[in-house]
Design a protein around this motif. Structure first.
Motif, mmCIF file in Angstrom:
data_model
loop_
_atom_site.group_PDB
_atom_site.id
_atom_site.type_symbol
_atom_site.label_atom_id
_atom_site.label_comp_id
_atom_site.label_asym_id
_atom_site.label_seq_id
_atom_site.Cartn_x
_atom_site.Cartn_y
_atom_site.Cartn_z
ATOM 1 N N ALA A 35 12.497 -12.354 11.004
ATOM 2 C CA ALA A 35 13.250 -12.158 9.567
ATOM 3 C C ALA A 35 12.134 -12.238 8.541
ATOM 4 N N PHE A 36 10.997 -13.019 8.534
ATOM 5 C CA PHE A 36 9.992 -12.996 7.599
ATOM 6 C C PHE A 36 9.201 -11.793 7.535
ATOM 7 N N SER A 37 8.901 -11.347 9.096
ATOM 8 C CA SER A 37 8.205 -10.158 8.883
ATOM 9 C C SER A 37 8.777 -8.941 8.532
ATOM 10 N N ILE A 38 10.026 -8.807 8.847
ATOM 11 C CA ILE A 38 10.725 -7.761 8.085
ATOM 12 C C ILE A 38 11.076 -7.711 6.738
ATOM 13 N N GLY A 39 11.280 -8.803 6.325
ATOM 14 C CA GLY A 39 11.703 -9.243 4.679
ATOM 15 C C GLY A 39 10.629 -9.144 3.927
ATOM 16 N N SER A 40 9.361 -9.172 4.380
ATOM 17 C CA SER A 40 8.244 -9.360 3.885
ATOM 18 C C SER A 40 7.636 -7.734 3.890
ATOM 19 N N GLY A 41 8.189 -6.838 4.625
ATOM 20 C CA GLY A 41 7.715 -5.404 4.706
ATOM 21 C C GLY A 41 6.724 -5.299 5.690
ATOM 22 N N ARG A 42 6.228 -6.316 6.354
ATOM 23 C CA ARG A 42 5.184 -6.162 7.461
ATOM 24 C C ARG A 42 5.586 -5.404 8.447
ATOM 25 N N MET A 43 6.844 -5.285 8.720
ATOM 26 C CA MET A 43 7.099 -4.541 10.082
ATOM 27 C C MET A 43 7.847 -3.295 9.730
ATOM 28 N N GLY A 44 8.169 -3.142 8.681
ATOM 29 C CA GLY A 44 8.574 -1.745 8.106
ATOM 30 C C GLY A 44 7.829 -0.305 8.144
ATOM 31 N N CYS A 45 8.311 0.329 8.433
ATOM 32 C CA CYS A 45 7.212 1.898 8.401
ATOM 33 C C CYS A 45 7.155 2.323 6.805
ATOM 34 N N TRP A 46 7.797 1.625 5.819
ATOM 35 C CA TRP A 46 7.553 2.079 4.459
ATOM 36 C C TRP A 46 6.690 1.107 3.900
ATOM 37 N N HIS A 47 5.979 1.745 2.799
ATOM 38 C CA HIS A 47 5.116 0.801 2.174
ATOM 39 C C HIS A 47 5.807 0.511 0.859
ATOM 40 N N ARG A 48 5.860 -0.719 0.131
ATOM 41 C CA ARG A 48 6.556 -1.122 -1.034
ATOM 42 C C ARG A 48 5.501 -0.675 -2.051
ATOM 43 N N GLN A 49 6.219 -0.303 -3.059
ATOM 44 C CA GLN A 49 5.568 0.087 -4.343
ATOM 45 C C GLN A 49 5.960 -0.651 -5.445
ATOM 46 N N ASN A 50 5.079 -1.010 -6.297
ATOM 47 C CA ASN A 50 5.681 -1.504 -7.534
ATOM 48 C C ASN A 50 6.537 -2.786 -7.342
ATOM 49 N N GLY A 51 5.669 -3.944 -6.900
ATOM 50 C CA GLY A 51 6.227 -5.127 -6.671
ATOM 51 C C GLY A 51 7.296 -5.192 -5.904
ATOM 52 N N GLY A 52 7.239 -4.320 -4.650
ATOM 53 C CA GLY A 52 8.510 -4.411 -3.785
ATOM 54 C C GLY A 52 9.674 -3.965 -3.906
ATOM 55 N N ARG A 53 9.709 -2.926 -5.010
ATOM 56 C CA ARG A 53 10.755 -2.438 -5.182
ATOM 57 C C ARG A 53 11.183 -1.067 -4.055
ATOM 58 N N TRP A 54 12.265 -1.093 -3.529
ATOM 59 C CA TRP A 54 12.589 -0.039 -2.551
ATOM 60 C C TRP A 54 12.940 1.199 -3.076
ATOM 61 N N GLU A 55 13.598 0.950 -4.327
ATOM 62 C CA GLU A 55 14.252 2.156 -4.986
ATOM 63 C C GLU A 55 13.099 3.216 -5.372
ATOM 64 N N ASN A 56 11.998 2.861 -5.753
ATOM 65 C CA ASN A 56 10.876 3.612 -6.224
ATOM 66 C C ASN A 56 10.463 4.556 -5.114
ATOM 67 N N HIS A 57 10.308 3.750 -3.803
ATOM 68 C CA HIS A 57 9.780 4.584 -2.699
ATOM 69 C C HIS A 57 10.795 5.521 -2.443
#
Length: 158
Positions: A35-57
């Motif tokens: 849960a931590f690795s997915i929630g923090s974005g470490r396991m996703g194939c997307w890169h978070r932009q602008n403070g972790g906002r998925w909408e921008n990406h």
């Protein structure tokens, strides 16, 4: 967090190994690591932009897809236009050997393309007029209804 920084240096395989070891040791630990690795974005194939906002990406992804679709539509229309008129790849029709006929064919094709463009414009105006009439009818019905009625009450369902 020294452990988190070290795992980040090692990359995704380290996080996967930690989650597997956590599941082997005690399943809530493995679940927490996952849960931590997915929630923090470490396991996703997307890169978070602008403070972790998925909408921008996702917006950036959407704009890339729209640009690619526009390019594909342009290429398809060029290819259809070239093939549809019996033309070669560059859009010029092959010569028949008779110059008078080639001139006649070119003029006829230009006239037909102009008529097609005019017909598309006519259909667009017709659709707009229909939409305008429907909207005007809606606005007239809305303005003619009694004002003393409140918002419609929900009907009890049987």
């Amino acid at each position: 967090m020294v452990l988190v920084d070290k795992l980040d240096e090692l990359g995704k395989p380290a996080w996967i190994a930690l989650a597997v070891l956590g599941f082997i040791a005690w399943w809530p630990v493995g679940l927490a690591v996952l849960a931590f690795s997915i929630g923090s974005g470490r396991m996703g194939c997307w890169h978070r932009q602008n403070g972790g906002r998925w909408e921008n990406h996702m917006g950036r992804w959407q704009s890339k897809m729209e640009r690619m679709q526009e390019k594909m539509d342009r290429m398809r229309s060029k290819m259809d236009g070239a093939r549809g008129a019996g033309s070669n790849w560059w859009g010029t029709p092959p010569s028949s050997g008779n110059r008078a006929f080639d001139d006649y064919r070119t003029e006829t094709l230009q006239r037909l393309e102009e008529e097609q463009r005019e017909f598309k414009e006519f259909l667009e105006r017709l659709r707009f007029a229909k939409d305008r009439a429907e909207f005007d009818q809606f606005m007239n019905e809305r303005s003619n209804r009694p004002r003393d009625e409140g918002p419609p009450q929900p009907q009890p369902q049987a």
